[in-house]
Scaffold this active site. Structure first.
Site, PDB file in Angstrom:
ATOM      1  CB  ALA A  90      35.669  42.839  36.849  1.00  0.00           C
ATOM      2  CG  ASP A 129      35.456  49.101  34.279  1.00  0.00           C
ATOM      3  OD1 ASP A 129      35.860  49.266  35.446  1.00  0.00           O
ATOM      4  OD2 ASP A 129      34.545  48.317  33.983  1.00  0.00           O
ATOM      5  CD1 TRP A 130      42.930  49.944  37.299  1.00  0.00           C
ATOM      6  CD2 TRP A 130      43.790  51.931  36.719  1.00  0.00           C
ATOM      7  NE1 TRP A 130      44.188  50.022  37.837  1.00  0.00           N
ATOM      8  CE2 TRP A 130      44.740  51.234  37.495  1.00  0.00           C
ATOM      9  CE3 TRP A 130      44.113  53.214  36.260  1.00  0.00           C
ATOM     10  CZ2 TRP A 130      45.988  51.781  37.820  1.00  0.00           C
ATOM     11  CZ3 TRP A 130      45.345  53.756  36.582  1.00  0.00           C
ATOM     12  CH2 TRP A 130      46.263  53.037  37.351  1.00  0.00           C
ATOM     13  CD  GLU A 131      35.896  46.715  37.692  1.00  0.00           C
ATOM     14  OE1 GLU A 131      35.796  45.738  38.443  1.00  0.00           O
ATOM     15  OE2 GLU A 131      35.059  46.968  36.829  1.00  0.00           O
ATOM     16  CG  PHE A 132      39.005  49.035  41.908  1.00  0.00           C
ATOM     17  CD1 PHE A 132      38.054  49.925  41.440  1.00  0.00           C
ATOM     18  CD2 PHE A 132      38.608  47.760  42.279  1.00  0.00           C
ATOM     19  CE1 PHE A 132      36.714  49.551  41.360  1.00  0.00           C
ATOM     20  CE2 PHE A 132      37.260  47.386  42.181  1.00  0.00           C
ATOM     21  CZ  PHE A 132      36.320  48.292  41.717  1.00  0.00           C
TER      22      PHE A 132
END
Ligand SMILES: *[C@@H]1O[C@H](CO)[C@@H](O)[C@H](O)[C@H]1NC(C)=O
Ligand SMILES: *[C@@H]1O[C@H](CO)[C@@H](O)[C@H](O)[C@H]1NC(C)=O
Ligand SMILES: *[C@@H]1O[C@H](CO)[C@@H](O)[C@H](O)[C@H]1NC(C)=O
Ligand SMILES: *[C@@H]1O[C@H](CO)[C@@H](O)[C@H](O)[C@H]1NC(C)=O
Ligand SMILES: *[C@@H]1O[C@H](CO)[C@@H](O)[C@H](O)[C@H]1NC(C)=O
Ligand SMILES: *[C@@H]1O[C@H](CO)[C@@H](O)[C@H](O)[C@H]1NC(C)=O
Length: 372
Positions: A90, A129-132
């Site tokens: 995040a 975990d690419w947000e977003f």
């Protein structure tokens, strides 16, 4: 909905995990909760969170101190669980992922470095975990990144005669990422099915003190909006992701609000901002301490299958063994692949919530007579 509240609790299991289902937890690099403190009999997979690519070379930066932590992490956990390294998170700039995913040469360099680091430190897999992603193009690039990662993983495994690394991704709570109330973006479902082992659906942070009304941070249902765990998980299935590749997220923390008027304390009560805890968040063990110390009122909300407590002007929405049991039963009714927690160190000392999730998962399997 009531039936969810009458699940047999604390069902004792005698087998550890006789299934291939996923029971995972993320571990956030933190000195206070070393990897050795994780009770590995409760989990199948433990994620290291996070590594970040360098913003100039797009390769993973591993300072010496991080290298030592990575080595300790895998040396400690590898004998008993499967370990994955998660990239991004995040707090990681979405721009940087966008830059990596949009350029073929940069993708190749990032992928090479990712596989090399995972192998160098003895991980069994990698997690993106690419947000977003924020546009249709970025969603397309994400799909391409998955595809090339998978191809590189397959060829590396065959070149080195090793088992291929696992490849997973942490994703938004629903298949359509809401940019606003009127526009949304679809995840690259086909690439997910073809290239990922599974997705970790972040089925939490659905309500928080950023809104001026109290609400369940991770309510299973919500009759008034689509901000619910059930809506999100169903959307992934409806969107076409193979159910076994969908893994439900469970938060080991609560969200807190400061009530505008202490006498108005239900769900949807007006609030004036974040309550106690850092940035309006509290570990579950802290919520229980808060409840105990203040003699807070604890309320089960049947409509949302969530729990909250309040004392004076403080309001906390969280999960407890009852709501977690309900969510696990729901996940099984959709034939999902398992569940994961965010994050290690936030459960009670004796792992009450994690234990309940495991017991409920095994109980549902036994009741359904499922063979895994
Ligand atoms: C770890 O969890 C297992 C399964 O619930 C339990 O039997 C064991 O006592 C726990 N160990 C520790 C150190 O908490
Ligand atoms: C790149 O990273 C360096 C070092 O962390 C930082 O000082 C710099 O501001 C970053 N540049 C961009 C464009 O984010
Ligand atoms: C990464 O690139 C180096 C140098 O070209 C190469 O030797 C290595 O095999 C590559 N690693 C992977 C996992 O592709
Ligand atoms: C809460 O926020 C909404 C929209 O942001 C606004 O219309 C409303 O007046 C606010 N209510 C209070 C009590 O601050
Ligand atoms: C929930 O989403 C559906 C589409 O999946 C839409 O038709 C409906 O209007 C939404 N409901 C609310 C309350 O936003
Ligand atoms: C509740 O607080 C009392 C004293 O404040 C303490 O003795 C007790 O152990 C606490 N119980 C729990 C479950 O934390």
């Amino acid at each position: 909905m009531l039936r969810f509240l009458f699940l047999p609790m604390f069902f004792v299991i005698t087998v550890k995990s006789s299934t291939s289902d996923i029971k995972a937890i993320y571990w956030l690099q933190q000195p206070l909760f070393p990897p050795s403190a994780i009770n590995t009999s409760l989990f199948t997979h433990v994620y290291y969170a996070f590594l970040a690519p360098n913003n100039a070379t797009y390769q993973l930066d591993i300072p010496d101190s991080t290298a030592a932590t990575l080595a300790t992490f895998t040396a400690t956990l590898r004998p008993s669980v499967t370990t994955l390294v998660s990239i991004g998170g995040a707090n990681f700039k979405a721009d940087l992922f966008a830059a990596i995913a949009s350029n073929a040469a940069v993708r190749a360099s990032f992928i090479n470095s990712t596989i090399a680091v995972a192998r160098a430190f003895g991980f069994h897999g990698v997690d993106i975990d690419w947000e977003f992603p924020r546009s249709a193009n970025e969603m397309k690039d994400l799909g391409q990144l998955f595809k090339e990662l998978r191809a590189a993983i397959v060829s590396e495994a065959s070149a080195t005669s090793q088992k291929p690394l696992l490849l997973t991704a942490a994703v938004y709570f629903s298949v359509d990422y809401f940019l606003s109330t009127t526009t949304s973006l679809l995840y690259p479902v086909r690439s997910i099915n073809e290239n990922l082992d599974w997705i970790n659906v972040m089925s939490y942070d659905l309500n928080g003190p950023w809104s001026n009304r109290t609400g369940p941070p991770a309510g299973l249902f919500d009759p008034k909006s689509n901000a619910s765990v059930a809506y999100g998980l169903r959307s992934w299935i409806r969107g076409g992701v193979i159910p076994k590749k969908v893994v439900m997220g469970l938060p080991l923390y609560g969200r807190t609000w400061q009530l505008l008027d202490p006498s108005v304390h239900g769900i949807g009560a007006p609030a004036v901002g974040a309550g106690i805890g850092m940035d309006g968040a509290m570990a579950l063990f802290q919520v229980l301490e808060f409840n105990n110390e203040t003699g807070a009122n604890v309320v089960y909300d049947e409509e949302t299958a969530s729990v909250y407590s309040y004392s004076g002007s403080n309001w906390v929405g969280y999960d407890d063994p009852v709501t977690v049991a309900a969510k696990v039963e729901f996940a099984q009714s959709l034939y999902l692949g398992g569940y994961f927690f965010w994050a290690a160190g936030l459960d009670t000392n004796d792992w009450k919530i994690s234990t309940q999730a495991l017991n409920s998962w095994m109980l549902c399997i036994n009741e359904r007579g499922r063979v895994n």
